[in-house]
Design an enzyme around this catalytic site. Structure first.
Site, short mmCIF file in Angstrom:
data_model
loop_
_atom_site.label_atom_id
_atom_site.label_comp_id
_atom_site.label_asym_id
_atom_site.label_seq_id
_atom_site.Cartn_x
_atom_site.Cartn_y
_atom_site.Cartn_z
CB CYS A 100 -0.96 0.01 1.18
SG CYS A 100 -0.19 -0.17 2.80
CG ASP A 111 -8.35 1.72 0.43
OD1 ASP A 111 -7.27 1.16 0.16
OD2 ASP A 111 -9.02 1.45 1.44
CG HIS A 127 -4.34 1.01 4.01
ND1 HIS A 127 -3.80 0.02 3.20
CD2 HIS A 127 -5.15 1.74 3.20
CE1 HIS A 127 -4.29 0.14 1.98
NE2 HIS A 127 -5.10 1.19 1.95
#
Length: 508
Positions: free
Chosen positions: A56, A189, A171
């Protein structure tokens, strides 16, 4: 036989609002009307899904770097022996962000906030990073509003998913917009296989960032990433692709000051002797000069305005390096009988000698891989000059590269130092490429000023300070040297495993 697997997750709402829902669309329209979606367009143009469950951070950073149009200076994909439509392309990808942490380790464990900041620095971005315990929600809101009203700055947030009732832990994702009336931020995201882009209350996002990362013991936070005023690594750059970078960085940053304190050096030549004699044998893998490589059919004898601009800038940097006083000392030392010339075999100065290897390196670069010497064979290499688009002469190393039954013409556009003698003859005395003395001069200029503080002779120490001072350098060379110094300091942090303790840009 049954196969286990997950197809996405239901986005917990509230607290999040799906970007594609009716409410999410309305928030977008209102934020757009208020001018808080300016950064969205560039980000959405380069929006990508992380290619590994723990990528991520890498996906967020490569997405932002591409949105800012920062040139990575090396190839992403595309092969040399294929039609032109297939590449080669310079483009940031997760697999290219590996200078601060091995990709296999990131793949297994993810990446820390500090190491992602380190990667952004190494990639040439301007970075301002804040942990929540060193900032406030008011400051965070101000930065989000600033970056969402322009397209030249983007925010990457490091947060804990549990605050949003989402599955998972830590994240990273970019922030794509802000709704001032509802005080909500749009999270793009990068785990799109799991959750879609969504709006969240900004105070709740702050709460999600204000969690301690158990791996490092530090709070999470956010970073502002923008494009520097001028592209870094105009001509020279440091590389940590070769495993020897650790020993070379340690030698330059730690060992050289100790050696200078222990030796009773009397003049500049002796200082250079101390520095160069003990350089690691693979130091040539650590500092590189950046060349423009293209296939011959891409341009023939014409250069695009972009190519001409980049080449002219490289030539000016080369010119400025050769005009500094330190360059004369380095040239004198390297030409002396006592110099350790074998150390500099990677910087051969005879252009015909390097023509074949440069073309093969260019072929490997265009093919996206570094193969053994048997992978590519170069023939018919030559150095030539031509006046591109009727402008001043351009120096080009050309060659025909053979790989199996295929062959391809390759051109390397070489920065040329202008001389009174024409560059197109066997008796050429033109500076066809950055030589060992140029590269070493740039490297010495990039060393921190306190490198020379241990010289015992006060007069000699002051002379070294004068020779390596960046204050009076021309602007282009000054920026080049400071970028190299910044790279050195960031790599030293990586070597000492201090990237999570020191987030600020290195003090130059």
């Amino acid at each position: 036989m049954a196969m286990a697997g997950l197809y996405r997750r239901v986005l917990p709402s509230p607290p999040a609002i799906d970007f594609a829902s009716s409410e999410g669309k309305q928030l977008f329209i209102e934020a757009l009307q208020n001018g808080n979606m300016e950064g969205f367009y560039k980000l959405i143009s380069y929006f990508q899904t992380q290619s590994e469950p723990a990528y991520c951070g890498l996906a967020s950073l490569s997405m932002v770097l591409n949105a800012l149009a920062i040139d990575p200076g090396r190839k992403w994909k595309g092969k040399i022996f294929v039609p032109l439509c297939c590449g080669p392309w310079r483009w940031f990808d997760e697999t290219m962000l590996d200078c601060c942490e091995p990709l296999e380790k990131v793949k297994a464990d993810g990446i820390s906030f500090g190491k992602l900041v380190c990667l952004a620095h190494c990639a040439g971005a301007k970075v301002d990073a804040f942990r929540t315990n060193h900032s406030t929600i008011e400051e965070f809101r101000k930065y989000v509003m600033t970056c969402t009203t322009s397209d030249d700055c983007h925010v990457i947030s490091s947060y804990h998913r549990a605050t949003f009732k989402q599955t998972g832990t830590g994240h990273f994702s970019p922030i794509g917009g802000y709704h001032a009336g509802k005080d909500m931020a749009l999270i793009l995201d990068v785990a799109r296989f799991k959750y879609p882009p969504h709006w969240v209350p900004l105070p709740l996002l702050w709460e999600a960032m204000d969690k301690v990362d158990e791996t490092t013991g530090h709070c999470r936070g956010f970073m502002l990433i923008s494009r520097p005023q001028r592209a870094p690594a105009l001509l020279y750059t440091l590389s940590c692709k070769h495993e020897s970078w650790v020993s070379t960085a340690r030698y330059l940053m730690d060992d050289v000051p100790v050696l200078l304190r222990s030796e009773n050096v009397k003049d500049v030549d002796q200082v250079l002797s101390v520095v160069f004699t003990y350089l690691p044998s693979n130091f040539g893998e650590f500092i590189k000069w950046v060349a423009e490589v293209r296939r011959q059919e891409d341009g023939g004898q014409n250069l695009s305005q972009e190519e001409k601009g980049r080449l002219a800038t490289k030539e000016e940097v080369l010119n400025q390096v050769q005009e500094v006083g330190l360059f004369q000392h380095v040239t004198k030392y390297l030409s002396s009988a006592n110099s350790c010339c074998t150390k500099f075999s990677s910087h051969k100065d005879n252009l015909p000698d390097i023509a074949a290897s440069v073309c093969c390196q260019g072929a490997e670069f265009l093919a996206g891989k570094y193969l053994s010497s048997n992978g590519f064979c170069c023939r018919e290499t030559c150095v030539k000059c031509f006046k591109a688009n009727g402008d001043k002469p351009i120096t080009v190393v050309s060659g025909t590269v053979v790989n199996g039954n295929s062959e391809q013409g390759v051109d390397v556009l070489v920065p040329s130092f202008p001389t009174k003698v024409g560059c197109c003859g066997s008796g050429s005395s033109g500076r066809m490429h950055p030589k060992g003395d140029d590269v070493l001069t740039a490297l010495l200029l990039a060393l921190p000023m306190d490198t020379w503080s241990g010289i015992k002779d006060e007069k000699l120490m002051q002379e070294m300070y004068r020779l390596v001072s960046t204050e009076n350098l021309p602007t282009l060379l000054q920026e080049e040297v400071l970028h190299l110094r910044r790279q050195l300091l960031v790599l030293k942090r990586c070597q000492e495993n201090k990237v999570d303790d020191e987030l600020a840009a290195p003090c130059l």
